[in-house]
Design a protein around this motif. Structure first.
Motif, mmCIF file in Angstrom:
data_model
loop_
_atom_site.group_PDB
_atom_site.id
_atom_site.type_symbol
_atom_site.label_atom_id
_atom_site.label_comp_id
_atom_site.label_asym_id
_atom_site.label_seq_id
_atom_site.Cartn_x
_atom_site.Cartn_y
_atom_site.Cartn_z
ATOM 1 N N GLU A 1 0.862 -1.186 0.000
ATOM 2 C CA GLU A 1 0.000 0.000 0.000
ATOM 3 C C GLU A 1 0.895 1.230 0.000
ATOM 4 O O GLU A 1 1.761 1.360 0.876
ATOM 5 N N LEU A 2 0.691 2.115 -0.951
ATOM 6 C CA LEU A 2 1.436 3.386 -0.983
ATOM 7 C C LEU A 2 0.518 4.485 -0.427
ATOM 8 O O LEU A 2 -0.574 4.696 -0.963
ATOM 9 N N GLY A 3 0.953 5.152 0.616
ATOM 10 C CA GLY A 3 0.129 6.202 1.230
ATOM 11 C C GLY A 3 -1.033 5.634 2.017
ATOM 12 O O GLY A 3 -2.176 6.027 1.811
ATOM 13 N N PRO A 4 -0.764 4.723 2.958
ATOM 14 C CA PRO A 4 -1.862 4.117 3.724
ATOM 15 C C PRO A 4 -2.546 5.078 4.683
ATOM 16 O O PRO A 4 -3.657 4.807 5.142
ATOM 17 N N GLY A 5 -1.899 6.204 4.992
ATOM 18 C CA GLY A 5 -2.508 7.182 5.908
ATOM 19 C C GLY A 5 -2.808 6.543 7.244
ATOM 20 O O GLY A 5 -1.942 5.926 7.874
ATOM 21 N N THR A 6 -4.050 6.639 7.698
ATOM 22 C CA THR A 6 -4.432 6.025 8.975
ATOM 23 C C THR A 6 -5.028 4.636 8.769
ATOM 24 O O THR A 6 -5.637 4.062 9.668
ATOM 25 N N GLY A 7 -4.916 4.097 7.550
ATOM 26 C CA GLY A 7 -5.264 2.688 7.347
ATOM 27 C C GLY A 7 -6.681 2.420 6.880
ATOM 28 O O GLY A 7 -7.194 1.315 7.073
ATOM 29 N N ALA A 8 -7.297 3.403 6.217
ATOM 30 C CA ALA A 8 -8.697 3.216 5.796
ATOM 31 C C ALA A 8 -8.871 2.045 4.826
ATOM 32 O O ALA A 8 -9.924 1.416 4.801
ATOM 33 N N LEU A 9 -7.848 1.752 4.029
ATOM 34 C CA LEU A 9 -7.957 0.640 3.076
ATOM 35 C C LEU A 9 -7.333 -0.638 3.642
ATOM 36 O O LEU A 9 -7.598 -1.740 3.160
ATOM 37 N N THR A 10 -6.496 -0.446 4.652
ATOM 38 C CA THR A 10 -5.607 -1.509 5.117
ATOM 39 C C THR A 10 -6.337 -2.756 5.618
ATOM 40 O O THR A 10 -5.968 -3.878 5.284
ATOM 41 N N ASP A 11 -7.379 -2.554 6.395
ATOM 42 C CA ASP A 11 -8.020 -3.716 7.022
ATOM 43 C C ASP A 11 -8.726 -4.596 5.989
ATOM 44 O O ASP A 11 -8.672 -5.821 6.062
ATOM 45 N N LEU A 12 -9.376 -3.962 5.006
ATOM 46 C CA LEU A 12 -10.060 -4.766 3.982
ATOM 47 C C LEU A 12 -9.045 -5.524 3.132
ATOM 48 O O LEU A 12 -9.288 -6.654 2.732
ATOM 49 N N VAL A 13 -7.918 -4.885 2.849
ATOM 50 C CA VAL A 13 -6.858 -5.565 2.098
ATOM 51 C C VAL A 13 -6.379 -6.773 2.900
ATOM 52 O O VAL A 13 -6.280 -7.888 2.395
ATOM 53 N N GLU A 14 -6.114 -6.548 4.186
ATOM 54 C CA GLU A 14 -5.596 -7.612 5.053
ATOM 55 C C GLU A 14 -6.591 -8.773 5.164
ATOM 56 O O GLU A 14 -6.202 -9.942 5.100
ATOM 57 N N GLN A 15 -7.878 -8.430 5.313
ATOM 58 C CA GLN A 15 -8.902 -9.486 5.453
ATOM 59 C C GLN A 15 -8.914 -10.421 4.263
ATOM 60 O O GLN A 15 -9.222 -11.589 4.367
ATOM 61 N N ARG A 16 -8.584 -9.867 3.095
ATOM 62 C CA ARG A 16 -8.660 -10.670 1.884
ATOM 63 C C ARG A 16 -7.431 -11.568 1.689
ATOM 64 O O ARG A 16 -7.487 -12.558 0.979
ATOM 65 N N LEU A 17 -6.332 -11.167 2.310
ATOM 66 C CA LEU A 17 -5.070 -11.882 2.067
ATOM 67 C C LEU A 17 -5.025 -13.236 2.767
ATOM 68 O O LEU A 17 -5.320 -13.335 3.960
ATOM 69 N N PRO B 1 5.507 10.948 9.111
ATOM 70 C CA PRO B 1 5.933 10.232 10.326
ATOM 71 C C PRO B 1 4.805 10.004 11.330
ATOM 72 O O PRO B 1 4.779 8.980 12.013
ATOM 73 N N ASP B 2 3.868 10.938 11.425
ATOM 74 C CA ASP B 2 2.779 10.754 12.396
ATOM 75 C C ASP B 2 1.829 9.641 11.957
ATOM 76 O O ASP B 2 1.313 8.874 12.776
ATOM 77 N N MET B 3 1.575 9.576 10.643
ATOM 78 C CA MET B 3 0.742 8.475 10.124
ATOM 79 C C MET B 3 1.453 7.141 10.384
ATOM 80 O O MET B 3 0.816 6.143 10.733
ATOM 81 N N VAL B 4 2.774 7.143 10.197
ATOM 82 C CA VAL B 4 3.556 5.920 10.432
ATOM 83 C C VAL B 4 3.395 5.477 11.891
ATOM 84 O O VAL B 4 3.108 4.310 12.172
ATOM 85 N N ASP B 5 3.540 6.427 12.830
ATOM 86 C CA ASP B 5 3.368 6.096 14.253
ATOM 87 C C ASP B 5 1.976 5.539 14.515
ATOM 88 O O ASP B 5 1.809 4.542 15.218
ATOM 89 N N TYR B 6 0.985 6.210 13.931
ATOM 90 C CA TYR B 6 -0.405 5.773 14.146
ATOM 91 C C TYR B 6 -0.592 4.330 13.654
ATOM 92 O O TYR B 6 -1.173 3.489 14.342
ATOM 93 N N LEU B 7 -0.082 4.063 12.456
ATOM 94 C CA LEU B 7 -0.247 2.713 11.886
ATOM 95 C C LEU B 7 0.470 1.668 12.718
ATOM 96 O O LEU B 7 -0.046 0.573 12.944
ATOM 97 N N ARG B 8 1.680 2.010 13.179
ATOM 98 C CA ARG B 8 2.449 1.021 13.962
ATOM 99 C C ARG B 8 1.738 0.701 15.272
ATOM 100 O O ARG B 8 1.755 -0.429 15.729
ATOM 101 N N ARG B 9 1.107 1.700 15.850
ATOM 102 C CA ARG B 9 0.401 1.466 17.108
ATOM 103 C C ARG B 9 -0.920 0.728 16.888
ATOM 104 O O ARG B 9 -1.275 -0.179 17.628
ATOM 105 N N SER B 10 -1.652 1.135 15.821
ATOM 106 C CA SER B 10 -3.001 0.563 15.646
ATOM 107 C C SER B 10 -2.988 -0.773 14.918
ATOM 108 O O SER B 10 -3.922 -1.563 15.045
ATOM 109 N N ARG B 11 -1.932 -1.053 14.138
ATOM 110 C CA ARG B 11 -1.893 -2.300 13.353
ATOM 111 C C ARG B 11 -0.496 -2.925 13.437
ATOM 112 O O ARG B 11 0.279 -2.876 12.479
ATOM 113 N N PRO B 12 -0.193 -3.509 14.615
ATOM 114 C CA PRO B 12 1.162 -4.058 14.813
ATOM 115 C C PRO B 12 1.514 -5.169 13.840
ATOM 116 O O PRO B 12 2.688 -5.477 13.651
#
Ligand SMILES: C[S@@+](CC[C@H](N)C(=O)[O-])C[C@H]1O[C@@H](n2cnc3c(N)ncnc32)[C@H](O)[C@@H]1O
Length: 201
Positions: A52-68, A81-92
């Motif tokens: 994912e390029l530009g995942p931001g706060t992960g709006a697409l991330t969970d649906l992508v992950e569910q399918r994999l 960097p703040d989006m990166v921190d958010y993603l690392r905390r919310s989706r380890p």
């Protein structure tokens, strides 16, 4: 509406959008309606590698992950960097990399990945100068497997921008097949997803 975003996600997104409007390129995370349209292209069999390029706060991330399927790899490449921190905390479980999309081949090389099966992008393509569009598209084309698929999320409201026509042209010079999907109106702003295959040599 983008109703599945949590308050924390929304706050993080909005705060970054206000501080870096041309990098974030939207004021709300993408809706689940768009996320579904994007997740369709993710291979649901085998052990694919998806970026994912530009995942931001992960709006697409969970649906992508569910399918994999299990054993797949799911990487996220985010410049803020703040989006990166958010993603690392919310989706380890997500492989989050603080990097520019244009540096994708180097990053993949460092990770021992030779090619990827799908690249899902929601970076603000139409706001980028032409040379940056080209750099990032070349990076994607270089990284995709021959059967790979690339998706780019754009906004209908950006159609009047010169960067929009330039991006459409750049897609067509990069890929043999470029299919704009029907606009998704249930998003703020309304969105359009391009599906691209077969990078030109
Ligand atoms: C419109 S937001 C989309 C966020 C999320 N994927 C969504 O759909 O809600 C664009 C995201 O792309 C990131 N971004 C912008 N330019 C980038 C680049 N060159 N490389 C990686 N990420 C980038 C921004 O920081 C932001 O998180």
């Amino acid at each position: 509406m983008n109703s599945r975003a949590t308050l924390h996600e929304y706050r993080t997104f909005l705060s970054r959008a206000l501080q870096r409007p041309s990098t974030v390129g939207a004021v709300l995370p993408t809706s689940q309606h768009v996320a579904s349209a994007v997740a369709d292209v993710v291979p649901a069999t085998g052990t694919p590698t998806v970026v994912e390029l530009g995942p931001g706060t992960g709006a697409l991330t969970d649906l992508v992950e569910q399918r994999l399927p299990s054993g797949s790899r799911h990487l996220a490449v985010e410049i803020d960097p703040d989006m990166v921190d958010y993603l690392r905390r919310s989706r380890p479980w997500l492989e989050v990399h603080h990097a520019d999309a244009a540096d994708l081949p180097t990053l993949l090389n460092q990770q021992g990945i030779t090619h990827v099966d799908a690249v899902i992008s929601s970076i603000p393509w139409t706001l980028l100068p032409l040379y940056q569009q080209r750099r990032a598209l070349d990076a994607v084309a270089h990284s995709l497997a021959p059967h790979g698929v690339f998706t780019a999320l754009t906004y209908i409201t950006a159609l009047w921008r010169p960067g929009s026509a330039a991006f459409d042209r750049a897609l067509r010079t990069t890929f043999e097949e470029v299919v704009p999907r029907t606009p998704v109106w249930r998003n703020v702003p309304p969105a359009r997803v391009y599906i691209c295959r077969r990078a030109r040599p």
